[in-house]
Design a protein around this motif. Sequence first.
Motif, PDB file in Angstrom:
ATOM      1  N   THR A  61     -23.046 -33.472  -6.194  1.00 61.50           N
ATOM      2  CA  THR A  61     -24.262 -32.637  -6.805  1.00 61.50           C
ATOM      3  C   THR A  61     -25.029 -31.717  -6.002  1.00 61.50           C
ATOM      4  N   ALA A  62     -25.342 -32.375  -4.797  1.00 62.76           N
ATOM      5  CA  ALA A  62     -25.832 -31.336  -3.663  1.00 62.76           C
ATOM      6  C   ALA A  62     -24.874 -30.216  -3.216  1.00 62.76           C
ATOM      7  N   TYR A  63     -23.757 -30.548  -3.152  1.00 65.81           N
ATOM      8  CA  TYR A  63     -22.651 -29.365  -2.696  1.00 65.81           C
ATOM      9  C   TYR A  63     -22.691 -28.564  -3.951  1.00 65.81           C
ATOM     10  N   LEU A  64     -22.571 -28.891  -5.324  1.00 66.38           N
ATOM     11  CA  LEU A  64     -22.348 -28.058  -6.509  1.00 66.38           C
ATOM     12  C   LEU A  64     -23.671 -27.082  -6.822  1.00 66.38           C
ATOM     13  N   TRP A  65     -24.895 -27.678  -6.556  1.00 63.39           N
ATOM     14  CA  TRP A  65     -26.019 -26.971  -6.684  1.00 63.39           C
ATOM     15  C   TRP A  65     -26.320 -25.915  -5.539  1.00 63.39           C
ATOM     16  N   VAL A 108     -29.096 -26.506 -14.637  1.00 63.95           N
ATOM     17  CA  VAL A 108     -27.947 -25.586 -15.339  1.00 63.95           C
ATOM     18  C   VAL A 108     -27.760 -24.339 -14.586  1.00 63.95           C
ATOM     19  N   ILE A 109     -29.116 -23.870 -14.286  1.00 63.28           N
ATOM     20  CA  ILE A 109     -29.273 -22.546 -13.707  1.00 63.28           C
ATOM     21  C   ILE A 109     -28.488 -22.350 -12.372  1.00 63.28           C
ATOM     22  N   ALA A 110     -28.452 -23.849 -11.631  1.00 63.24           N
ATOM     23  CA  ALA A 110     -28.206 -23.918 -10.269  1.00 63.24           C
ATOM     24  C   ALA A 110     -26.356 -24.166 -10.477  1.00 63.24           C
ATOM     25  N   ASN A 111     -26.313 -24.656 -11.385  1.00 61.09           N
ATOM     26  CA  ASN A 111     -24.781 -24.862 -11.683  1.00 61.09           C
ATOM     27  C   ASN A 111     -24.144 -23.316 -12.011  1.00 61.09           C
ATOM     28  N   LEU A 112     -24.804 -22.515 -12.865  1.00 57.55           N
ATOM     29  CA  LEU A 112     -24.116 -21.363 -13.116  1.00 57.55           C
ATOM     30  C   LEU A 112     -24.138 -20.314 -12.216  1.00 57.55           C
ATOM     31  N   GLY A 113     -24.948 -20.544 -10.851  1.00 57.42           N
ATOM     32  CA  GLY A 113     -24.822 -19.774  -9.907  1.00 57.42           C
ATOM     33  C   GLY A 113     -23.457 -19.086  -9.394  1.00 57.42           C
ATOM     34  N   VAL A 114     -22.573 -20.098  -9.685  1.00 56.93           N
ATOM     35  CA  VAL A 114     -21.244 -19.575  -8.722  1.00 56.93           C
ATOM     36  C   VAL A 114     -20.658 -19.012 -10.129  1.00 56.93           C
ATOM     37  N   GLY A 115     -20.989 -18.540 -11.272  1.00 57.53           N
ATOM     38  CA  GLY A 115     -20.389 -17.873 -11.975  1.00 57.53           C
ATOM     39  C   GLY A 115     -19.439 -18.562 -13.084  1.00 57.53           C
ATOM     40  N   PRO A 116     -18.345 -17.626 -13.404  1.00 56.29           N
ATOM     41  CA  PRO A 116     -17.503 -18.236 -14.388  1.00 56.29           C
ATOM     42  C   PRO A 116     -16.634 -19.661 -13.833  1.00 56.29           C
ATOM     43  N   ALA A 117     -16.655 -19.912 -12.694  1.00 55.12           N
ATOM     44  CA  ALA A 117     -16.079 -21.143 -12.004  1.00 55.12           C
ATOM     45  C   ALA A 117     -16.509 -22.177 -12.608  1.00 55.12           C
ATOM     46  N   ALA A 162     -24.003 -24.701  -3.638  1.00 50.25           N
ATOM     47  CA  ALA A 162     -23.058 -23.571  -3.785  1.00 50.25           C
ATOM     48  C   ALA A 162     -23.610 -22.513  -4.904  1.00 50.25           C
ATOM     49  N   GLY A 163     -24.322 -22.823  -6.133  1.00 50.87           N
ATOM     50  CA  GLY A 163     -24.704 -21.948  -6.999  1.00 50.87           C
ATOM     51  C   GLY A 163     -26.016 -21.366  -6.503  1.00 50.87           C
ATOM     52  N   ILE A 201     -18.987 -20.638  -0.050  1.00 48.80           N
ATOM     53  CA  ILE A 201     -19.298 -21.040  -1.527  1.00 48.80           C
ATOM     54  C   ILE A 201     -18.418 -21.779  -1.930  1.00 48.80           C
ATOM     55  N   TRP A 202     -16.869 -21.463  -1.839  1.00 46.12           N
ATOM     56  CA  TRP A 202     -16.017 -22.023  -2.459  1.00 46.12           C
ATOM     57  C   TRP A 202     -15.611 -23.481  -1.943  1.00 46.12           C
ATOM     58  N   GLY A 203     -16.013 -23.513  -0.665  1.00 50.88           N
ATOM     59  CA  GLY A 203     -15.810 -24.700   0.282  1.00 50.88           C
ATOM     60  C   GLY A 203     -16.803 -25.991  -0.501  1.00 50.88           C
ATOM     61  N   ALA A 204     -18.186 -25.367  -0.574  1.00 48.53           N
ATOM     62  CA  ALA A 204     -19.177 -26.220  -1.252  1.00 48.53           C
ATOM     63  C   ALA A 204     -18.811 -26.644  -2.556  1.00 48.53           C
TER      64      ALA A 204
END
Lengths: 153, 57
Positions: free
Chosen positions: A125-129, A71-80, A131-132, A42-45
């Motif tokens: 964008t694909a990696y960020l979403w 936004v929800i997909a982005n927020l999946g990784v938490g406070p990061a 990951a979340g 997840i941190w890698g993505a």
Amino acid sequence: MPDDAASTGKTAAAIALGWVVPGLGHVVLGRLRQGLLFAAIIWGAFGLGLAYDGRLALRDHRQPLLTTLQVIANLGVGPADVAARLAVYGEPAYSMTRGAGAREDPHRAEIFRARERTGGANYGTAYLWTAGLMNLLLLFDVWDIARGRRPLP
Amino acid sequence: MTSHFLHMLVYSTLVSAFFALLLRNGKREQLRLGAVLWLSMVGGALVLAWLMFPFPR
């Protein structure tokens, strides 16, 4: 409830910690190897997503459903995600507009569009979403483990 | 890295590793599912690209 099920408090704590730090929920429940591997993925993505100027989605009233899901997909990784927005937008921005107004904030919109124009933004964008969304899936796994539904082999 | 293909390989690796760890217990089963997922994603994309090749953009 199975014998190896965790208490409600420990379950809630594991889910919360799993959202704050991807992989930590598994570690708290005693699955160190799994937790570390999930964290690395997840941190890698997430890191690749930021490196390639992935979209840190902003809610837009013209496309409320789509942008809210982003936004929800982005927020999946938490406070990061909040930290990433602080670094990119200079503030924890989650909406294209500021306050209750319907006009888009020019500063946020300019940064958002400038990042979209860079060469690797679609990959980022694909990696960020991903990951979340992967971390959100992990929270369900943490729930299952805590309830004793995922015994170790 | 600007190669579409390399991004596809990296992305497929991350996603297949994730689902293999999530859905299987035991290293052997995880490796097997990971390989199946990775080959499906990469192979599927290559087959799709090959099928689309004759069509004009």
